[in-house]
Design an enzyme around this catalytic site. Sequence first.
Site, mmCIF file in Angstrom:
data_model
loop_
_atom_site.group_PDB
_atom_site.id
_atom_site.type_symbol
_atom_site.label_atom_id
_atom_site.label_comp_id
_atom_site.label_asym_id
_atom_site.label_seq_id
_atom_site.Cartn_x
_atom_site.Cartn_y
_atom_site.Cartn_z
ATOM 1 N N HIS A 183 74.047 61.569 -29.722
ATOM 2 C CA HIS A 183 74.360 61.030 -31.057
ATOM 3 C C HIS A 183 73.860 59.588 -31.110
ATOM 4 O O HIS A 183 74.557 58.655 -30.711
ATOM 5 C CB HIS A 183 75.857 61.098 -31.318
ATOM 6 C CG HIS A 183 76.226 60.961 -32.764
ATOM 7 N ND1 HIS A 183 75.368 60.427 -33.708
ATOM 8 C CD2 HIS A 183 77.363 61.298 -33.436
ATOM 9 C CE1 HIS A 183 75.970 60.437 -34.890
ATOM 10 N NE2 HIS A 183 77.175 60.961 -34.750
ATOM 11 N N ASN A 239 74.172 57.229 -37.340
ATOM 12 C CA ASN A 239 75.388 56.996 -38.138
ATOM 13 C C ASN A 239 76.227 55.787 -37.747
ATOM 14 O O ASN A 239 77.444 55.775 -37.937
ATOM 15 C CB ASN A 239 76.268 58.269 -38.127
ATOM 16 C CG ASN A 239 75.594 59.410 -38.862
ATOM 17 O OD1 ASN A 239 74.566 59.204 -39.513
ATOM 18 N ND2 ASN A 239 76.141 60.602 -38.759
HETATM 19 C C1 FMN Z 1 83.071 66.659 -42.536
HETATM 20 C C2 FMN Z 1 81.838 66.038 -41.951
HETATM 21 C C3 FMN Z 1 81.818 65.701 -40.601
HETATM 22 C C4 FMN Z 1 80.655 65.177 -40.011
HETATM 23 N N1 FMN Z 1 80.627 64.933 -38.669
HETATM 24 C C5 FMN Z 1 79.467 64.548 -38.066
HETATM 25 C C6 FMN Z 1 79.389 64.438 -36.642
HETATM 26 O O1 FMN Z 1 80.340 64.722 -35.904
HETATM 27 N N2 FMN Z 1 78.206 64.035 -36.123
HETATM 28 C C7 FMN Z 1 77.119 63.735 -36.896
HETATM 29 O O2 FMN Z 1 76.056 63.376 -36.372
HETATM 30 N N3 FMN Z 1 77.170 63.866 -38.245
HETATM 31 C C8 FMN Z 1 78.300 64.286 -38.830
HETATM 32 N N4 FMN Z 1 78.337 64.487 -40.194
HETATM 33 C C9 FMN Z 1 77.088 64.423 -40.965
HETATM 34 C C10 FMN Z 1 76.499 65.836 -41.080
HETATM 35 O O3 FMN Z 1 76.026 66.288 -39.827
HETATM 36 C C11 FMN Z 1 75.328 65.860 -42.085
HETATM 37 O O4 FMN Z 1 74.436 64.847 -41.716
HETATM 38 C C12 FMN Z 1 75.803 65.642 -43.519
HETATM 39 O O5 FMN Z 1 76.881 66.506 -43.839
HETATM 40 C C13 FMN Z 1 74.651 65.882 -44.508
HETATM 41 O O6 FMN Z 1 74.193 67.228 -44.431
HETATM 42 P P1 FMN Z 1 74.541 68.275 -45.609
HETATM 43 O O7 FMN Z 1 74.027 67.645 -46.880
HETATM 44 O O8 FMN Z 1 73.823 69.539 -45.241
HETATM 45 O O9 FMN Z 1 76.046 68.420 -45.625
HETATM 46 C C14 FMN Z 1 79.507 64.959 -40.805
HETATM 47 C C15 FMN Z 1 79.547 65.267 -42.182
HETATM 48 C C16 FMN Z 1 80.685 65.813 -42.745
HETATM 49 C C17 FMN Z 1 80.687 66.184 -44.213
#
Ligand code: FMN
Length: 362
Positions: free
Chosen positions: A173, A176
Amino acid sequence: MDLFTPIQLGYYTLPNRVIMAPLTRCRAGAGNVPTALNVNYYAQRASAGLIISEASQVSQQGMGYPATPGIHSSEQIAGWKLVTEAVHQQGGRIFLQLWHVGRSSHSSFQPGGALPVAPSAIAIDGELLTYEGMKPYETPRALERHEISGIVEQFRQGAENALEAGFDGVEIHGANGYLLDQFLRDGANKRTDDYGGSIENRARLHLEVTEAVVGVWGNNRVGIRLSPSSTFNSMSDSNPEATFGYVVEQLNHFDLAYLHLLEPSESDLRHGGQAVPTAYFRPIYQGNLMANWDYDQAKANAAIASGNADLISFGKAFIANPDLPERFKLNAPLNPPNPDTFYGGGEQGYTDYPTLKELQLA
Ligand SMILES: Cc1cc2nc3c(=O)[nH]c(=O)nc-3n(C[C@H](O)[C@H](O)[C@H](O)COP(=O)(O)O)c2cc1C
């Protein structure tokens, strides 16, 4: 080529390119140990080309949210083993996302109530959720130069623990606004030693961690995630094209299974982020590119057909649709996700989203 063209991802041949993005759900049990509920959730989603697990802290120091799973105790390894076995039984593949949150933590999560650690003593703006409710972010303690090898060791040990837990690989990771990203970007890193200042110095920790993790898993079972445009967690960089261009170019030397990139979001741009899309990195990176952020099936197929990305990961769509690949294949409507149940709680909004088959039987 589209989402259903099989692809060689490092060691693995994936049957589809519909990847489950890492998703923190804050539903681990006591001791940050994965539970039977988590086993069921991941097993339900095993038809993904690859599951990337929720971020999992490599140490107690690396934790920053309630009820996130760890990968640093024998109980956590045993809990994850049940998850990986269940996913394999369903014919799936799962990588663990290795996580250290750095300054995105609070002393109430830290060993001995210490301050969170970071490259520099600069706090994130705003508040975070602790076990005692919302609290302002604290100013973190800048890591001493001699402590940095210990951070690399935390990631290396986490990678070894993931191997013991039966994962198929790991994703570092690096995105973010968590610790590795904090070192990389000059808004959060004001160090004057050989881990700060120049881009080469700021990228050093990323590359050292990658080398250590590859030392455990081999290059072809390791991926890494970067978020070049993200402003989440008060992140900024004076020249993201140069900073991330350098890291991505260096990552070529590892020949990893994939590089996972977050696209710029509207929120990033509103908060002053500079848009550096995945397409910018295509000529720089020689391996598999996995793109993410707000993709639907049509946009994903277009990105793959144009060659801008090789795979697409889906976050919210996978939360709400355990059978997402099948729904895409049949052009079936998707269940909408409920943001109120994203973080914390039990099976509601977690394991109770119906599959198409279940809907048809109802
Ligand atoms: C509930 C939630 C939890 C997330 N947890 C992580 C995480 O643990 N690690 C990470 O790299 N990104 C995390 N993200 C970001 C997601 O991996 C992803 O980048 C984001 O949801 C955008 O993709 P989408 O438009 O397909 O939802 C999280 C996003 C959401 C909504």
